[in-house]
Scaffold this active site. Structure first.
Site, PDB file in Angstrom:
ATOM      1  N   ASP A  67      69.447  33.776  74.957  1.00 14.44           N
ATOM      2  CA  ASP A  67      70.754  33.110  75.003  1.00 14.44           C
ATOM      3  C   ASP A  67      71.017  32.420  76.342  1.00 14.44           C
ATOM      4  OD1 ASP A  67      71.911  33.417  72.463  1.00 14.44           O
ATOM      5  OD2 ASP A  67      72.706  35.413  72.919  1.00 14.44           O
ATOM      6  N   ARG A  92      72.437  40.364  77.257  1.00 10.79           N
ATOM      7  CA  ARG A  92      72.655  39.202  78.117  1.00 10.79           C
ATOM      8  C   ARG A  92      72.899  39.572  79.591  1.00 10.79           C
ATOM      9  NH1 ARG A  92      76.121  34.297  75.956  1.00 10.79           N
ATOM     10  NH2 ARG A  92      74.769  33.349  77.529  1.00 10.79           N
ATOM     11  N   HIS A 167      84.698  33.192  71.808  1.00  7.83           N
ATOM     12  CA  HIS A 167      84.903  32.721  73.186  1.00  7.83           C
ATOM     13  C   HIS A 167      85.986  31.643  73.135  1.00  7.83           C
ATOM     14  CE1 HIS A 167      80.603  33.696  74.897  1.00  7.83           C
ATOM     15  NE2 HIS A 167      81.479  34.512  75.451  1.00  7.83           N
ATOM     16  N   CYS A 261      78.917  25.241  75.238  1.00  6.35           N
ATOM     17  CA  CYS A 261      78.198  26.470  75.608  1.00  6.35           C
ATOM     18  C   CYS A 261      76.957  26.159  76.443  1.00  6.35           C
ATOM     19  CB  CYS A 261      77.749  27.226  74.367  1.00  6.35           C
ATOM     20  SG  CYS A 261      79.063  27.739  73.277  1.00  6.35           S
TER      21      CYS A 261
HETATM   22  N1  ARG Z   1      74.709  33.949  71.346  1.00  2.08           N
HETATM   23  C1  ARG Z   1      75.590  33.734  72.457  1.00  2.08           C
HETATM   24  C2  ARG Z   1      76.579  34.879  72.558  1.00  2.08           C
HETATM   25  O1  ARG Z   1      76.992  35.395  71.549  1.00  2.08           O
HETATM   26  C3  ARG Z   1      76.309  32.427  72.321  1.00  2.08           C
HETATM   27  C4  ARG Z   1      77.134  32.075  73.509  1.00  2.08           C
HETATM   28  C5  ARG Z   1      77.879  30.812  73.339  1.00  2.08           C
HETATM   29  N2  ARG Z   1      78.473  30.385  74.531  1.00  2.08           N
HETATM   30  C6  ARG Z   1      79.745  29.959  74.675  1.00  2.08           C
HETATM   31  N3  ARG Z   1      80.108  29.478  75.817  1.00  2.08           N
HETATM   32  N4  ARG Z   1      80.627  30.103  73.720  1.00  2.08           N
HETATM   33  O2  ARG Z   1      76.954  35.306  73.625  1.00  2.08           O
END
Ligand code: ARG
Length: 270
Positions: A67, A92, A167, A261
């Site tokens: 990610d 992450r 988010h 993102c």
């Molecule tokens: N797979 C990532 C997560 O769930 C996607 C992040 C997307 N980033 C964003 N700025 N909305 O954390």
């Protein structure tokens, strides 16, 4: 008359992109990902920025961090000062030191890692002098006070209620210093009231545009780069004097991410 201001962005090539865990409803590890296509789509986004005259810096991707392409989550950078993310999910967590080291080595001295869960520009969006801050799924609501102390900017807390819009940058986009677009159903009733009061002239996105991540967009004040499927929002933008530029990031949407993102804005001290 709208005017474009050149931007400075940080991006991370999706060299190791994959969907091997699920931390949001978009991620299905059973669904195949075409990594070469992800890279090609991401390259197109980078090229759009370059063609618009923006500066794009690149951070080296790290194997095992699929990610990491979602650079927006790495930090929030305002006035040349960086508040580095603290991720909610174990998968992450290791991205944060990579972003901290990059910022430290590239003209952003003394980056501070957030004490509380804070997913960077995923949940923190600057509109003029106000910092809009999301919570409900990722960033800890108490991280909002930490960000206000760090940046010395008023923080407006907004609560997200729909797990698909986990988010803030999946449900709201900043078009210029006074204007936002957002998807009301993603917010609690009281946050919707706050948004109506702060932004009576906001563009309101409908279900179809939200579902293709149309709000996960970037803007330089004139050019708005957004997922190409968000045709309704693009029409609204055109009506309001913006210039929408659609890009196809369908592979990255499999991880629940799109244009914004992939883009961390680096705001130098003015
Ligand atoms: N797979 C990532 C997560 O769930 C996607 C992040 C997307 N980033 C964003 N700025 N909305 O954390």
């Amino acid at each position: 008359m709208r005017t474009a201001t050149p931007r400075h962005y940080l991006m991370c090539r999706p060299t190791y992109f994959d969907v091997v865990y699920s931390i949001n409803p978009w991620m299905d590890p059973g669904k195949p990902v075409d990594r070469a296509l992800a890279v090609a789509q991401w390259e197109q986004l980078r090229q759009v920025y370059v063609d618009l005259g923006h500066t794009v810096d690149l951070i080296e991707p790290v194997e095992g961090l699929p990610d990491m392409v979602f650079a927006a989550n790495g930090a929030t950078v305002i006035d040349g000062r960086a508040l580095v993310a603290r991720f909610r999910d174990a998968e992450r967590v290791a991205e944060a030191p990579a972003y901290r080291d990059w910022l430290h080595g590239n003209g952003f001295p003394g980056p501070k890692t957030a004490e509380l869960v804070n997913e960077g520009e995923g949940d923190y969006l600057l509109v003029g002098d106000l910092l809009l801050a999301g919570t409900g799924f990722r960033s800890d609501p108490r991280s909002h006070a930490e960000a206000q102390d760090f940046f010395g900017r008023p923080v407006i807390s907004l609560t997200l209620v729909d797990p698909e819009y986990y988010h803030l940058d999946t449900a709201l986009s900043v078009l210029d210093d006074q204007t936002v677009a957002y998807y009301p159903p993603a917010f609690s009733a009281s946050s919707r009231a706050v948004l109506r009061r702060l932004f009576p002239d906001a563009l309101i996105a409908g279900d179809a545009d939200a579902r293709v991540f149309g709000l996960n967009a970037t803007s330089d004040g004139l050019n708005v780069v957004l997922p190409q499927g968000a045709v309704g929002l693009a029409a609204q933008l055109r009506d309001r004097g913006y210039r929408p530029l659609g890009v196809d990031l369908s592979e990255l949407l499999k991880a629940g991410g799109s244009v914004k993102c992939c883009t961390l804005e680096l705001r130098k001290a003015s």
